[in-house]
Design a protein around this motif. Structure first.
Motif, PDB file in Angstrom:
ATOM      1  N   PRO A 141      37.463  35.743  32.683  1.00 32.16           N
ATOM      2  CA  PRO A 141      37.261  35.428  34.088  1.00 32.16           C
ATOM      3  C   PRO A 141      37.142  33.929  34.313  1.00 32.16           C
ATOM      4  CG  PRO A 141      35.245  36.284  33.140  1.00 32.16           C
ATOM      5  CD  PRO A 141      36.317  36.461  32.108  1.00 32.16           C
ATOM      6  N   ILE A 142      37.580  33.493  35.476  1.00 28.09           N
ATOM      7  CA  ILE A 142      37.473  32.085  35.851  1.00 28.09           C
ATOM      8  C   ILE A 142      36.219  31.899  36.677  1.00 28.09           C
ATOM      9  CG2 ILE A 142      38.523  30.242  37.224  1.00 28.09           C
ATOM     10  CD1 ILE A 142      41.235  31.364  36.487  1.00 28.09           C
TER      11      ILE A 142
ATOM     12  N   PHE B  61      39.649  47.283  42.424  1.00 32.62           N
ATOM     13  CA  PHE B  61      39.417  45.847  42.490  1.00 32.62           C
ATOM     14  C   PHE B  61      38.914  45.378  41.127  1.00 32.62           C
ATOM     15  CE2 PHE B  61      36.777  42.147  43.438  1.00 32.62           C
ATOM     16  CZ  PHE B  61      37.512  41.454  44.385  1.00 32.62           C
ATOM     17  N   ALA B  62      39.726  44.621  40.424  1.00 32.03           N
ATOM     18  CA  ALA B  62      39.394  44.147  39.076  1.00 32.03           C
ATOM     19  C   ALA B  62      39.137  42.649  39.134  1.00 32.03           C
ATOM     20  CB  ALA B  62      40.519  44.469  38.093  1.00 32.03           C
ATOM     21  N   ALA B  63      37.884  42.281  39.314  1.00 30.07           N
ATOM     22  CA  ALA B  63      37.535  40.872  39.493  1.00 30.07           C
ATOM     23  C   ALA B  63      37.908  40.046  38.271  1.00 30.07           C
ATOM     24  CB  ALA B  63      36.038  40.749  39.766  1.00 30.07           C
TER      25      ALA B  63
ATOM     26  N   GLU C 115      27.843  40.085  35.373  1.00 32.43           N
ATOM     27  CA  GLU C 115      29.109  40.169  34.640  1.00 32.43           C
ATOM     28  C   GLU C 115      29.468  38.860  33.954  1.00 32.43           C
ATOM     29  OE1 GLU C 115      32.108  43.270  36.470  1.00 32.43           O
ATOM     30  OE2 GLU C 115      31.544  41.814  38.003  1.00 32.43           O
ATOM     31  N   ILE C 116      28.944  37.751  34.486  1.00 27.41           N
ATOM     32  CA  ILE C 116      29.293  36.451  33.902  1.00 27.41           C
ATOM     33  C   ILE C 116      28.047  35.697  33.421  1.00 27.41           C
ATOM     34  CG2 ILE C 116      31.456  36.216  35.160  1.00 27.41           C
ATOM     35  CD1 ILE C 116      29.964  34.280  37.073  1.00 27.41           C
ATOM     36  N   GLY C 117      26.884  36.387  33.365  1.00 28.57           N
ATOM     37  CA  GLY C 117      25.695  35.782  32.787  1.00 28.57           C
ATOM     38  C   GLY C 117      24.947  34.823  33.687  1.00 28.57           C
TER      39      GLY C 117
ATOM     40  N   VAL D 249      39.683  38.537  43.165  1.00 26.41           N
ATOM     41  CA  VAL D 249      40.899  38.768  42.394  1.00 26.41           C
ATOM     42  C   VAL D 249      41.863  37.630  42.708  1.00 26.41           C
ATOM     43  CG1 VAL D 249      42.943  40.225  42.131  1.00 26.41           C
ATOM     44  CG2 VAL D 249      40.682  41.275  42.256  1.00 26.41           C
ATOM     45  N   ILE D 250      42.409  37.019  41.673  1.00 25.59           N
ATOM     46  CA  ILE D 250      43.334  35.899  41.876  1.00 25.59           C
ATOM     47  C   ILE D 250      44.660  36.414  42.406  1.00 25.59           C
ATOM     48  CG2 ILE D 250      44.629  34.060  40.723  1.00 25.59           C
ATOM     49  CD1 ILE D 250      42.326  33.933  38.675  1.00 25.59           C
TER      50      ILE D 250
END
Length: 223
Positions: free
Chosen positions: A3-4, A161-163, A207-209, A217-218
């Motif tokens: 992930p970005i 939706f897949a972030a 999800e990203i700490g 979503v990009i």
């Protein structure tokens, strides 16, 4: 694909356009992100692209527009109402008019935040499609990120939706998002209350700490 997280190398977009189908979508989808980017000096414009067609929405339309303006002001963005506004019931059949209404604003920005093209709500899908058409790279190159809206994006049969991009938020940004959402208290349903919104941001942060984040979503990304 990892992930970005934004910002990338401490670089933020300078002109951000948020395109929404309904008043309150700007808060539910990316209210904390608007607040953060505005705080950090980005110019943020929120464009309302559609006019409500159902009877209750028509009856309260002027009140909803005022809530929209107050919400954007609270978050630090400029509220803009498309001219002309495409009626929501015609969003799919008059996609060309919707595209034409938002295109001048796409020309202004370098980054677009809008609905996810797989959303269950047909008006959300139409706005996403108009953004997709207006940002075709051979005509104009814009970063595009799609946000989620509780009780809508998360209720499709699939694809889901897949972030894969996240904007990290601080507690003050979450508080601003919840204050803006209170302007739309008549629109509360399960999944779209201030508590629900905070839970979702806590989940996305986990999800990203981090403590809080909003997920995207990009659609288009250029380096």
């Amino acid at each position: 694909m990892s992930p970005i997280r934004f910002p990338i190398s401490n670089s933020l977009p300078s002109k951000i356009l948020v395109v929404v189908a309904h008043p309150d979508d700007e808060v539910l989808g990316c209210g904390a992100t608007i607040a953060r980017f505005a705080e950090e000096g980005c110019a943020v414009r929120v464009l309302l692209a559609l006019q409500c067609s159902e009877s209750n929405g028509r009856r309260t339309w002027l009140e909803m527009l005022e809530s929209f303006r107050q919400s954007c002001e609270l978050l630090g963005a400029d509220a803009v109402v498309a001219d002309p506004l495409v009626p929501e019931r015609n969003a799919e059949s008059e996609l060309h008019l919707l595209h034409d209404a938002i295109l001048p604003h796409i020309e202004w920005c370098d980054t677009v935040l809008s609905h996810w093209v797989g959303d269950t709500h047909q008006a959300h899908r139409s706005v996403a499609r108009a953004v997709e058409l207006g940002t075709r790279p051979f005509r104009r190159r814009r970063q595009v990120l799609a946000f989620e809206v509780g009780s809508s994006t998360d209720q499709s049969f699939g694809p889901h939706f897949a972030a894969n991009a996240f904007v990290i938020s601080e507690e003050r940004h979450v508080e601003l998002k919840n204050e803006a959402l209170k302007l739309y208290c008549t629109e509360y349903v399960p999944g779209r209350t201030p508590r629900d919104v905070q839970r979702r941001m806590e989940f996305r942060g986990s999800e990203i700490g981090v403590e809080f984040a909003e997920a995207f979503v990009i659609g288009r990304m250029f380096f």
